[in-house]
Motif scaffolding. Structure first.
Motif, PDB file in Angstrom:
ATOM      1  N   ALA A  32       0.832  -1.202   0.000  1.00  0.00           N
ATOM      2  CA  ALA A  32       0.000   0.000   0.000  1.00  0.00           C
ATOM      3  C   ALA A  32       0.870   1.258   0.000  1.00  0.00           C
ATOM      4  N   ALA A  33       1.980   1.237   0.738  1.00  0.00           N
ATOM      5  CA  ALA A  33       2.891   2.381   0.757  1.00  0.00           C
ATOM      6  C   ALA A  33       3.500   2.607  -0.620  1.00  0.00           C
ATOM      7  N   VAL A  34       3.818   1.522  -1.347  1.00  0.00           N
ATOM      8  CA  VAL A  34       4.328   1.659  -2.707  1.00  0.00           C
ATOM      9  C   VAL A  34       3.298   2.356  -3.587  1.00  0.00           C
ATOM     10  N   ALA A  35       2.018   2.096  -3.337  1.00  0.00           N
ATOM     11  CA  ALA A  35       0.949   2.732  -4.098  1.00  0.00           C
ATOM     12  C   ALA A  35       0.620   4.130  -3.589  1.00  0.00           C
ATOM     13  N   GLY A  36       1.297   4.599  -2.531  1.00  0.00           N
ATOM     14  CA  GLY A  36       1.117   5.974  -2.072  1.00  0.00           C
ATOM     15  C   GLY A  36       0.340   6.151  -0.791  1.00  0.00           C
ATOM     16  N   HIS A  37      -0.221   5.065  -0.226  1.00  0.00           N
ATOM     17  CA  HIS A  37      -1.009   5.186   0.997  1.00  0.00           C
ATOM     18  C   HIS A  37      -0.088   5.218   2.221  1.00  0.00           C
ATOM     19  N   THR A  38      -0.479   5.981   3.232  1.00  0.00           N
ATOM     20  CA  THR A  38       0.248   5.924   4.501  1.00  0.00           C
ATOM     21  C   THR A  38      -0.467   5.024   5.503  1.00  0.00           C
ATOM     22  N   ALA A  39      -1.687   4.645   5.215  1.00  0.00           N
ATOM     23  CA  ALA A  39      -2.454   3.718   6.047  1.00  0.00           C
ATOM     24  C   ALA A  39      -3.560   3.141   5.178  1.00  0.00           C
ATOM     25  N   LEU A  40      -4.234   2.102   5.690  1.00  0.00           N
ATOM     26  CA  LEU A  40      -5.356   1.495   4.973  1.00  0.00           C
ATOM     27  C   LEU A  40      -6.560   1.417   5.900  1.00  0.00           C
ATOM     28  N   GLU A  41      -7.725   1.634   5.334  1.00  0.00           N
ATOM     29  CA  GLU A  41      -8.940   1.431   6.118  1.00  0.00           C
ATOM     30  C   GLU A  41      -9.078  -0.052   6.421  1.00  0.00           C
ATOM     31  N   ALA A  42      -9.554  -0.352   7.619  1.00  0.00           N
ATOM     32  CA  ALA A  42      -9.614  -1.736   8.080  1.00  0.00           C
ATOM     33  C   ALA A  42     -10.397  -2.644   7.132  1.00  0.00           C
ATOM     34  N   PRO A  43     -11.544  -2.227   6.600  1.00  0.00           N
ATOM     35  CA  PRO A  43     -12.261  -3.124   5.677  1.00  0.00           C
ATOM     36  C   PRO A  43     -11.448  -3.446   4.417  1.00  0.00           C
ATOM     37  N   ALA A  44     -10.715  -2.456   3.888  1.00  0.00           N
ATOM     38  CA  ALA A  44      -9.907  -2.704   2.690  1.00  0.00           C
ATOM     39  C   ALA A  44      -8.785  -3.689   2.994  1.00  0.00           C
ATOM     40  N   LEU A  45      -8.163  -3.544   4.156  1.00  0.00           N
ATOM     41  CA  LEU A  45      -7.091  -4.464   4.531  1.00  0.00           C
ATOM     42  C   LEU A  45      -7.639  -5.870   4.744  1.00  0.00           C
ATOM     43  N   ALA A  46      -8.797  -5.971   5.383  1.00  0.00           N
ATOM     44  CA  ALA A  46      -9.400  -7.286   5.615  1.00  0.00           C
ATOM     45  C   ALA A  46      -9.738  -7.974   4.290  1.00  0.00           C
ATOM     46  N   ALA A  47     -10.265  -7.197   3.338  1.00  0.00           N
ATOM     47  CA  ALA A  47     -10.597  -7.781   2.035  1.00  0.00           C
ATOM     48  C   ALA A  47      -9.344  -8.260   1.323  1.00  0.00           C
ATOM     49  N   ALA A  48      -8.269  -7.491   1.430  1.00  0.00           N
ATOM     50  CA  ALA A  48      -7.014  -7.895   0.790  1.00  0.00           C
ATOM     51  C   ALA A  48      -6.451  -9.155   1.428  1.00  0.00           C
ATOM     52  N   LEU A  49      -6.552  -9.271   2.745  1.00  0.00           N
ATOM     53  CA  LEU A  49      -6.083 -10.473   3.431  1.00  0.00           C
ATOM     54  C   LEU A  49      -6.901 -11.693   3.005  1.00  0.00           C
ATOM     55  N   ALA A  50      -8.190 -11.519   2.854  1.00  0.00           N
ATOM     56  CA  ALA A  50      -9.030 -12.626   2.405  1.00  0.00           C
ATOM     57  C   ALA A  50      -8.625 -13.086   1.004  1.00  0.00           C
ATOM     58  N   GLN A  51      -8.274 -12.130   0.128  1.00  0.00           N
ATOM     59  CA  GLN A  51      -7.827 -12.489  -1.215  1.00  0.00           C
ATOM     60  C   GLN A  51      -6.505 -13.256  -1.178  1.00  0.00           C
ATOM     61  N   ARG A  52      -5.739 -13.064  -0.112  1.00  0.00           N
ATOM     62  CA  ARG A  52      -4.460 -13.773   0.027  1.00  0.00           C
ATOM     63  C   ARG A  52      -4.619 -15.043   0.865  1.00  0.00           C
ATOM     64  N   SER A  53      -5.844 -15.547   0.959  1.00  0.00           N
ATOM     65  CA  SER A  53      -6.142 -16.821   1.624  1.00  0.00           C
ATOM     66  C   SER A  53      -5.803 -16.822   3.108  1.00  0.00           C
ATOM     67  N   VAL A  54      -5.953 -15.667   3.765  1.00  0.00           N
ATOM     68  CA  VAL A  54      -5.854 -15.605   5.223  1.00  0.00           C
ATOM     69  C   VAL A  54      -7.263 -15.870   5.764  1.00  0.00           C
ATOM     70  N   PRO A  55      -7.486 -17.000   6.456  1.00  0.00           N
ATOM     71  CA  PRO A  55      -8.854 -17.392   6.806  1.00  0.00           C
ATOM     72  C   PRO A  55      -9.540 -16.455   7.785  1.00  0.00           C
TER      73      PRO A  55
END
Length: 722
Positions: free
Chosen positions: A226-249
């Motif tokens: 996310a920092a590479v894309a310019g963000h300094t933080a992520l909203e919790a729902p966006a991070l949770a969705a990304a973790l789910a896409q990476r097969s984190v149960p």
């Protein structure tokens, strides 16, 4: 966008290269009505016919094979390790080589997908090199390196990763990696699926997607991406969705574990756009305030601390201005040119001022510095690039503000290599600092700048809000403009000429028609990437220099990306073959090669190769001699006849050729087009193969949003100036 078509010499025989079946005049809606002549004074009427895309690819492959064979014949050392790896090891090595070759990290959920490649020509592949340690850093011990080598070998990872792992994980890296194989994700270029393969090799049946260590490592990796894309933080729902896409149960548990281990921080910011609660008594008002909606953000500590430090530093700058200052700012404003008077009056009464405008508007900060120096103040300017420093120094000379020592680059100012140096307390020895190219400030650099200012010093951030944002995380200048916490002075000085008119229209979302009687703007239509490369070489080598009396060094190519059949690699290969052919004896480079030197991420300096010896590759960059150690050449030096717009920002050239192949359509945005077109001073050629994607990008595609906390932090520190 329309231009006066060139009429000197046809670039191709009739009926070739014009994009129409009958060889008539093509029409590119929204991009003018160029003819087949398309380029100023380009080519001969008897020019050879265009190569097809397949032929262009075969020719590129042939040239690349020859270049590789030449380099192999000259190398006397052993063959690079990893040449016969397969499976997970090969994947890991490919990832490392991709990143160290300057390619972007693989697409993630935080960036838009890259357009599908259109059978790109083969590109030079850079070999991995040992990571150079920062100045003053201690190299990992031999024991650590050997321990890392043993663990990587056991897990099937390539040996090329050894120095990176040892540096990133530090002393005891071998033990840490054996205990937690997913720590491999901390190495740039390694992806979760590759770290998973490494973990399976080490842990066997104990390895699983629900492993708490994996959840933490993937969370940190996603925040890094996310920092590479310019963000300094992520909203919790966006991070949770990304973790789910990476097969984190269990994404929530992974985030909680990461926060509990201190590897990330959690914030709750009140939402300003929440609907106000109905007034029903003090008790109900208090309860409504307590229930005010918030957004939950997760961020890495380094960026969280940088944003908080920046907000504190800016608040100190705004609040520490002397109240009874004897300086006669009123007289300075009265005697200054009218465009600069408003800026001087704002600086007279405020510690922090924002100034917006294009290239011509830089005369106003120059007049400000001249006035401040005439009042006896220690006034300095800082630019993003060495080229910007030279251009602003000439403005200061015109404004009678002394010699070029009054302006430095931001990097040089902070390092002490340029500018006034620091006082006994470690602060910059300065009364007024004007930072040009302010949109290029990432949050960490901006925080260091604010911390370096002494109490009572004034800060002016000046820049063009239409250009691309910083390469690093944050959107400091845009956040400050949106927060309206200090005075904002908008310049009314337009950039002159057809190019200035064209770029000004792009800034407000319009691709306007402009009259270009002197061929200041020319459109060159192309059908495919192979033709785009061919036309670009014609323009740089012959057409533009001949029509405008310029050396080819004054013609810069700008293209959307490094990869692809018309990216910087393909274009630089073709241009080198024409302008400075050679065997690439010095790490792929020859004396006379134009290069782009990137000593740090987000900072590129164009230059030229002078030579090489045991000390490294010798460059001339912006009038200064630079020696790049041989172990850093592969990662910091590229050929520079063609650059991306991000590399070109902060620089300007007499003539610019912007290449827009068809496969670049999805990469275009208004800030990208604004930045690329705005690099030209006298002439702009647009090699146009994206059809309606160009006007659509200008009208509809704005900058990609970045999640930051600076506006919230500023609101807590200082009231709005509205």
């Amino acid at each position: 966008m329309s231009t006066e078509p060139a009429t000197t010499e046809p670039e191709e025989p009739a009926g070739r290269g014009d994009g129409t079946p009958d060889g008539g005049t093509p029409t590119t809606e929204g991009a003018g009505t160029p003819t087949t002549e398309g380029a100023p004074g380009s080519g001969d009427a008897e020019a050879a016919p265009e190569l097809s895309e397949v032929q262009a690819e075969l020719e590129a492959q042939r040239l690349e094979r020859e270049r590789i064979e030449r380099r192999k014949a000259e190398k006397k050392g052993p063959i690079a390790s990893g040449a016969k790896l397969s499976g997970t090891a090969a994947d890991l090595l490919a990832a490392v080589r991709a990143v160290e070759g300057g390619q972007k990290p693989a697409a993630t959920v935080f960036s838009e997908p890259e357009p599908a490649p259109r059978r790109p020509a083969p590109e030079p592949v850079r070999q991995p090199q040992p990571v150079a340690l920062p100045a003053g850093a201690a190299a990992p011990s031999g024991e650590t390196v050997e321990a890392v080598r043993a663990v990587l070998a056991e897990g099937g990872a390539p040996e090329a990763l050894v120095p990176q792992v040892a540096e990133v994980l530090g002393e005891g890296a071998g033990g840490r990696l054996r205990e937690d194989p997913w720590q491999l994700l901390r190495v740039p270029g390694v992806r979760p699926e590759q770290a998973d393969g490494f973990a399976r090799a080490l842990l066997g049946a104990e390895c699983g997607p629900d492993d708490e260590r994996r959840g933490r490592a993937v969370t940190v990796w996603l925040l890094d991406q996310a920092a590479v894309a310019g963000h300094t933080a992520l909203e919790a729902p966006a991070l949770a969705a990304a973790l789910a896409q990476r097969s984190v149960p269990d994404p929530d548990a992974a985030v909680q574990s990461t926060v509990a281990e201190g590897e990330a921080l959690v914030f709750q910011d009140a939402l300003d756009d929440a609907p106000p609660a109905a007034a029903a008594g003090d008790a109900e008002d208090d309860e409504a305030e307590q229930e005010r909606p918030v957004r939950v953000l997760i961020g890495l500590e380094r960026y969280a601390l940088a944003e908080e430090s920046l907000a504190d530093g800016l608040a100190r700058v705004m609040n520490s201005l002397p109240k009874d200052e004897p300086t006669d700012w009123a007289s300075a404003a009265a005697s200054a040119p009218r465009p600069a008077a408003e800026l001087i009056r704002a600086v007279a009464t405020h510690g922090l001022v924002l100034h917006t405008g294009g290239e011509a508007a830089r005369a106003e900060p120059a007049a400000l510095i001249a006035a401040a120096r005439a009042l006896g103040l220690r006034a300095y300017a800082a630019t993003h690039s060495a080229d910007g420093r030279l251009r602003f120094a000439s403005l200061l000379a015109t404004a009678e503000a002394g010699d070029g020592t009054a302006v430095a680059t931001v990097a040089g100012l902070l390092s002490g290599a340029e500018g006034p140096g620091r006082d006994a307390d470690g602060a910059l020895d300065i009364d007024l600092l004007v930072v040009l190219d302010a949109p290029q400030l990432d949050v960490e650099t901006a925080a260091v700048l604010a911390e370096s200012l002494p109490d009572g010093a004034r800060l002016v951030l000046s820049g063009d809000p239409g250009v691309l944002w910083s390469a690093g995380p944050g959107r400091v200048f845009a956040d400050l403009l949106a927060a309206r916490a200090c005075p904002q002075v908008a310049s009314r000085t337009p950039d002159p000429g057809p190019i200035g008119e064209l770029v000004s229209g792009i800034g407000i979302g319009e691709l306007n028609q402009v009259d270009a009687p002197g061929k200041e703007v020319v459109i060159v239509p192309v059908r495919d990437a192979g033709e785009a490369v061919h036309r670009t070489v014609q323009l740089v080598v012959d057409s533009v220099p001949r029509a405008f009396g310029l050396p080819d060094d004054d013609v810069q190519v700008v293209t959307p990306g490094h990869g692809g059949a018309a990216g910087t690699r393909a274009l630089n290969t073709a241009l080198k073959e024409r302008l400075n052919p050679g065997p690439g004896r010095f790490g792929g480079f020859d004396p006379g090669d134009r290069v782009a030197y990137s000593p740090a991420p987000g900072r590129t300096t164009p230059g030229r190769v002078v030579g090489a010896d045991a000390d490294g590759l010798h460059l001339e960059c912006g009038g200064a001699a630079v020696v790049v150690p041989k172990e850093r050449v592969e990662r910091t030096v590229r050929h520079g006849w063609a650059l991306t717009a991000h590399q070109a920002v902060g620089h300007r050239w007499p003539a610019v050729v912007v290449v827009l192949p068809g496969d670049a359509a999805q990469a275009l945005s208004r800030p990208w087009v604004y930045t690329a077109f705005g690099r030209a001073e006298r002439h702009l050629s647009v090699v146009h193969g994206v059809e309606q994607a160009l006007p659509r990008a200008v009208a509809e595609v704005s900058a990609k949003p970045r999640t930051t906390r600076l506006p919230t932090l500023l609101k807590a520190q200082v009231p709005s100036s509205d």
